[in-house]
Design a protein around this motif. Sequence first.
Motif, PDB file in Angstrom:
ATOM      1  N   TYR A  14       0.862  -1.190   0.000  1.00 35.52           N
ATOM      2  CA  TYR A  14       0.000   0.000   0.000  1.00 35.52           C
ATOM      3  C   TYR A  14       0.890   1.228   0.000  1.00 35.52           C
ATOM      4  CZ  TYR A  14      -3.459   3.505   1.134  1.00 35.52           C
ATOM      5  OH  TYR A  14      -4.262   4.615   1.094  1.00 35.52           O
ATOM      6  N   ARG A  15       0.716   2.035  -1.062  1.00 33.87           N
ATOM      7  CA  ARG A  15       1.538   3.230  -1.218  1.00 33.87           C
ATOM      8  C   ARG A  15       0.780   4.438  -0.668  1.00 33.87           C
ATOM      9  NH1 ARG A  15       6.039   4.141  -3.928  1.00 33.87           N
ATOM     10  NH2 ARG A  15       5.928   2.047  -4.851  1.00 33.87           N
ATOM     11  N   ASN A  16       1.266   4.988   0.416  1.00 36.76           N
ATOM     12  CA  ASN A  16       0.635   6.177   0.973  1.00 36.76           C
ATOM     13  C   ASN A  16       0.768   7.339  -0.006  1.00 36.76           C
ATOM     14  OD1 ASN A  16      -0.173   5.415   3.812  1.00 36.76           O
ATOM     15  ND2 ASN A  16       1.995   4.879   3.914  1.00 36.76           N
ATOM     16  N   PRO A  17      -0.304   8.097  -0.236  1.00 36.77           N
ATOM     17  CA  PRO A  17      -0.203   9.243  -1.150  1.00 36.77           C
ATOM     18  C   PRO A  17       0.945  10.178  -0.777  1.00 36.77           C
ATOM     19  CG  PRO A  17      -2.490   8.811  -0.623  1.00 36.77           C
ATOM     20  CD  PRO A  17      -1.672   7.905   0.259  1.00 36.77           C
ATOM     21  N   THR A  18       1.098  10.413   0.512  1.00 40.32           N
ATOM     22  CA  THR A  18       2.280  11.087   1.050  1.00 40.32           C
ATOM     23  C   THR A  18       2.984  10.081   1.947  1.00 40.32           C
ATOM     24  OG1 THR A  18       1.201  13.252   1.022  1.00 40.32           O
ATOM     25  CG2 THR A  18       3.143  12.997   2.423  1.00 40.32           C
ATOM     26  N   PRO A  19       4.228   9.710   1.645  1.00 37.48           N
ATOM     27  CA  PRO A  19       4.896   8.685   2.457  1.00 37.48           C
ATOM     28  C   PRO A  19       4.897   9.053   3.940  1.00 37.48           C
ATOM     29  CG  PRO A  19       6.180   9.161   0.494  1.00 37.48           C
ATOM     30  CD  PRO A  19       5.089  10.190   0.545  1.00 37.48           C
ATOM     31  N   ASN A  20       4.632   8.068   4.789  1.00 30.82           N
ATOM     32  CA  ASN A  20       4.728   8.298   6.226  1.00 30.82           C
ATOM     33  C   ASN A  20       6.157   8.677   6.583  1.00 30.82           C
ATOM     34  OD1 ASN A  20       2.529   5.525   7.153  1.00 30.82           O
ATOM     35  ND2 ASN A  20       2.020   7.569   6.489  1.00 30.82           N
ATOM     36  N   THR A  21       6.301   9.703   7.394  1.00 31.19           N
ATOM     37  CA  THR A  21       7.638  10.033   7.888  1.00 31.19           C
ATOM     38  C   THR A  21       8.127   8.922   8.814  1.00 31.19           C
ATOM     39  OG1 THR A  21       7.121  12.386   7.749  1.00 31.19           O
ATOM     40  CG2 THR A  21       9.027  11.767   9.074  1.00 31.19           C
ATOM     41  N   LEU A  22       7.233   8.486   9.713  1.00 31.31           N
ATOM     42  CA  LEU A  22       7.568   7.390  10.624  1.00 31.31           C
ATOM     43  C   LEU A  22       6.300   6.565  10.864  1.00 31.31           C
ATOM     44  CD1 LEU A  22       9.416   5.824  12.457  1.00 31.31           C
ATOM     45  CD2 LEU A  22       9.219   7.618  14.189  1.00 31.31           C
ATOM     46  N   GLY A  23       6.031   5.643   9.938  1.00 29.29           N
ATOM     47  CA  GLY A  23       4.891   4.744  10.086  1.00 29.29           C
ATOM     48  C   GLY A  23       5.147   3.761  11.211  1.00 29.29           C
ATOM     49  N   GLU A  24       4.122   3.508  12.022  1.00 33.65           N
ATOM     50  CA  GLU A  24       4.309   2.640  13.191  1.00 33.65           C
ATOM     51  C   GLU A  24       2.983   1.991  13.611  1.00 33.65           C
ATOM     52  OE1 GLU A  24       6.321   1.282  15.174  1.00 33.65           O
ATOM     53  OE2 GLU A  24       8.248   2.302  15.167  1.00 33.65           O
ATOM     54  N   SER A  25       3.096   1.009  14.495  1.00 33.55           N
ATOM     55  CA  SER A  25       2.031   0.432  15.296  1.00 33.55           C
ATOM     56  C   SER A  25       0.824  -0.060  14.486  1.00 33.55           C
ATOM     57  CB  SER A  25       1.569   1.456  16.349  1.00 33.55           C
ATOM     58  OG  SER A  25       0.803   0.836  17.350  1.00 33.55           O
ATOM     59  N   PRO A  26       1.034  -0.900  13.453  1.00 37.76           N
ATOM     60  CA  PRO A  26      -0.125  -1.421  12.730  1.00 37.76           C
ATOM     61  C   PRO A  26      -0.913  -2.411  13.595  1.00 37.76           C
ATOM     62  CG  PRO A  26       1.866  -2.568  12.032  1.00 37.76           C
ATOM     63  CD  PRO A  26       2.305  -1.463  12.965  1.00 37.76           C
ATOM     64  N   ILE A  27      -2.237  -2.367  13.484  1.00 41.43           N
ATOM     65  CA  ILE A  27      -3.121  -3.327  14.145  1.00 41.43           C
ATOM     66  C   ILE A  27      -4.263  -3.661  13.194  1.00 41.43           C
ATOM     67  CG2 ILE A  27      -2.624  -2.836  16.581  1.00 41.43           C
ATOM     68  CD1 ILE A  27      -5.007  -0.935  16.601  1.00 41.43           C
ATOM     69  N   TYR A  28      -4.730  -4.898  13.269  1.00 38.65           N
ATOM     70  CA  TYR A  28      -5.805  -5.377  12.392  1.00 38.65           C
ATOM     71  C   TYR A  28      -7.050  -5.647  13.215  1.00 38.65           C
ATOM     72  CZ  TYR A  28      -8.461  -8.556   9.373  1.00 38.65           C
ATOM     73  OH  TYR A  28      -9.450  -9.166   8.638  1.00 38.65           O
ATOM     74  N   ARG A  29      -8.205  -5.188  12.706  1.00 33.18           N
ATOM     75  CA  ARG A  29      -9.475  -5.447  13.370  1.00 33.18           C
ATOM     76  C   ARG A  29     -10.292  -6.412  12.518  1.00 33.18           C
ATOM     77  NH1 ARG A  29     -12.178  -0.230  15.222  1.00 33.18           N
ATOM     78  NH2 ARG A  29     -12.680   0.048  13.006  1.00 33.18           N
ATOM     79  N   GLU A  30     -10.580  -7.556  13.095  1.00 37.24           N
ATOM     80  CA  GLU A  30     -11.265  -8.605  12.355  1.00 37.24           C
ATOM     81  C   GLU A  30     -12.722  -8.259  12.053  1.00 37.24           C
ATOM     82  OE1 GLU A  30     -12.032 -13.446  12.662  1.00 37.24           O
ATOM     83  OE2 GLU A  30     -11.384 -12.316  14.427  1.00 37.24           O
ATOM     84  N   SER A  31     -13.389  -7.551  12.960  1.00 31.05           N
ATOM     85  CA  SER A  31     -14.827  -7.325  12.825  1.00 31.05           C
ATOM     86  C   SER A  31     -15.207  -6.604  11.534  1.00 31.05           C
ATOM     87  CB  SER A  31     -15.360  -6.550  14.029  1.00 31.05           C
ATOM     88  OG  SER A  31     -14.763  -5.258  14.099  1.00 31.05           O
ATOM     89  N   GLY A 294       8.302   4.599   4.218  1.00 28.76           N
ATOM     90  CA  GLY A 294       7.119   5.429   4.357  1.00 28.76           C
ATOM     91  C   GLY A 294       5.864   4.777   3.833  1.00 28.76           C
ATOM     92  N   HIS A 295       5.994   3.558   3.275  1.00 34.32           N
ATOM     93  CA  HIS A 295       4.849   2.826   2.759  1.00 34.32           C
ATOM     94  C   HIS A 295       4.649   1.535   3.569  1.00 34.32           C
ATOM     95  CE1 HIS A 295       4.737   5.758  -0.416  1.00 34.32           C
ATOM     96  NE2 HIS A 295       5.987   5.479  -0.747  1.00 34.32           N
ATOM     97  N   VAL A 296       3.612   0.775   3.220  1.00 36.25           N
ATOM     98  CA  VAL A 296       3.254  -0.427   3.976  1.00 36.25           C
ATOM     99  C   VAL A 296       3.492  -1.657   3.105  1.00 36.25           C
ATOM    100  CG1 VAL A 296       1.471  -1.567   5.345  1.00 36.25           C
ATOM    101  CG2 VAL A 296       1.501   0.934   5.196  1.00 36.25           C
ATOM    102  N   PHE A 297       3.983  -2.724   3.734  1.00 35.87           N
ATOM    103  CA  PHE A 297       4.312  -3.958   3.033  1.00 35.87           C
ATOM    104  C   PHE A 297       3.465  -5.112   3.563  1.00 35.87           C
ATOM    105  CE2 PHE A 297       7.833  -1.087   2.819  1.00 35.87           C
ATOM    106  CZ  PHE A 297       8.326  -1.219   1.536  1.00 35.87           C
ATOM    107  N   ARG A 298       3.302  -6.125   2.711  1.00 33.34           N
ATOM    108  CA  ARG A 298       2.526  -7.320   3.059  1.00 33.34           C
ATOM    109  C   ARG A 298       3.345  -8.556   2.692  1.00 33.34           C
ATOM    110  NH1 ARG A 298      -2.697  -8.595  -0.554  1.00 33.34           N
ATOM    111  NH2 ARG A 298      -1.024  -8.542  -2.085  1.00 33.34           N
ATOM    112  N   TYR A 299       3.277  -9.557   3.559  1.00 37.06           N
ATOM    113  CA  TYR A 299       4.020 -10.798   3.305  1.00 37.06           C
ATOM    114  C   TYR A 299       3.202 -11.975   3.825  1.00 37.06           C
ATOM    115  CZ  TYR A 299       7.862 -14.200   3.371  1.00 37.06           C
ATOM    116  OH  TYR A 299       8.647 -15.298   3.161  1.00 37.06           O
ATOM    117  N   LYS A 300       3.135 -13.035   3.014  1.00 37.12           N
ATOM    118  CA  LYS A 300       2.391 -14.243   3.400  1.00 37.12           C
ATOM    119  C   LYS A 300       3.393 -15.370   3.648  1.00 37.12           C
ATOM    120  CE  LYS A 300      -1.761 -12.947   0.842  1.00 37.12           C
ATOM    121  NZ  LYS A 300      -2.781 -13.355  -0.158  1.00 37.12           N
TER     122      LYS A 300
END
Length: 313
Positions: A14-31, A294-300
């Motif tokens: 996921y490419r942030n339109p403006t790269p995060n300066t310091l992206g942190e603390s991702p959490i996933y909500r199942e609901s 500054g962007h988000v990555f995914r890995y399976k």
Amino acid sequence: MTDHLTKNGGDVWYRNPTPNTLGESPIYRESDSTLHWIDILAKPCTVHILKIDPTTGDAIGSARVLEVPLDSIHALYFRRDVKGSYIVAYRQGIAFLDEQTGAIEVVKKLIGDEEQGMNSNDAGVDPQGRFWLGDVDASAFMKGTEPRGKLWRYDPDGSCTVMDTGVICGNGIGWSPDSKYMYFNDTGPKVVWRYDFDGKTGDISNKTKLIEGTDFPQGGGNDGMVIDETGNLWIAMWGMNEVRVYSPEGKLLQSIQFPAKCMTCTTWGGKDNDILFVTSAIPFTGPEAGDEGGHVFRYKPGVKGLPKYSFAG
């Protein structure tokens, strides 16, 4: 020659339109199958909320960006019984944050105005719903002074306890699948500490140095962390463009590499908790050619992870 596997984690998910300066603390909500993360150094700091496909992990549309009226927040978790509310670590302590409005309620100030160079940092929630929080002492980190940082435990009843001292840069916190152990990253000495954990009382004991990253680069080190169902530790490595996987005994098993120099934090997501999402940052020295920080990555990875727990208050 290394005795661990090196794998390609893939390109930006996921490419942030403006790269995060310091992206942190991702959490996933199942609901509602949403991924949430923060940009600590945005002005003002921001929470990003992105709908994803629960099976594939594909992004659906663009993230909603919530501006937060604080100078910074460093970690966020969901509250178990309060819909649309986070518990967050802000620079001086702990607060509740409304997901829709951005309204803040400070619930515990831990660092006084006079404590220069100190701030709260990364956090975790234990299986019983207690909030754990580590400090950063910039003077100890940069100048080698005696560390003033603490490891705190904030309980659902509002009580707050100092659980350890001498912390330089508190980062990822996680628990073993059987809840017998708690792990805590201190990026200052580049150590992963392991404690015996008593889930009933919330006490920790028998502090043990599990991993010492003597091969980490200058200025780099162990950042955010999650645990998988087998007990392995998945640690985002600041300054090393990779997530490292360690066994419960502290042996390096894998290095998953990404096209960003500063990987910051990991979380499991998807309906089976089998997708790893990783945030990243722009290097403090500035953007570098070809760097996707500054962007988000995914890995399976083909394994399932333990979810990040929700605060019980």
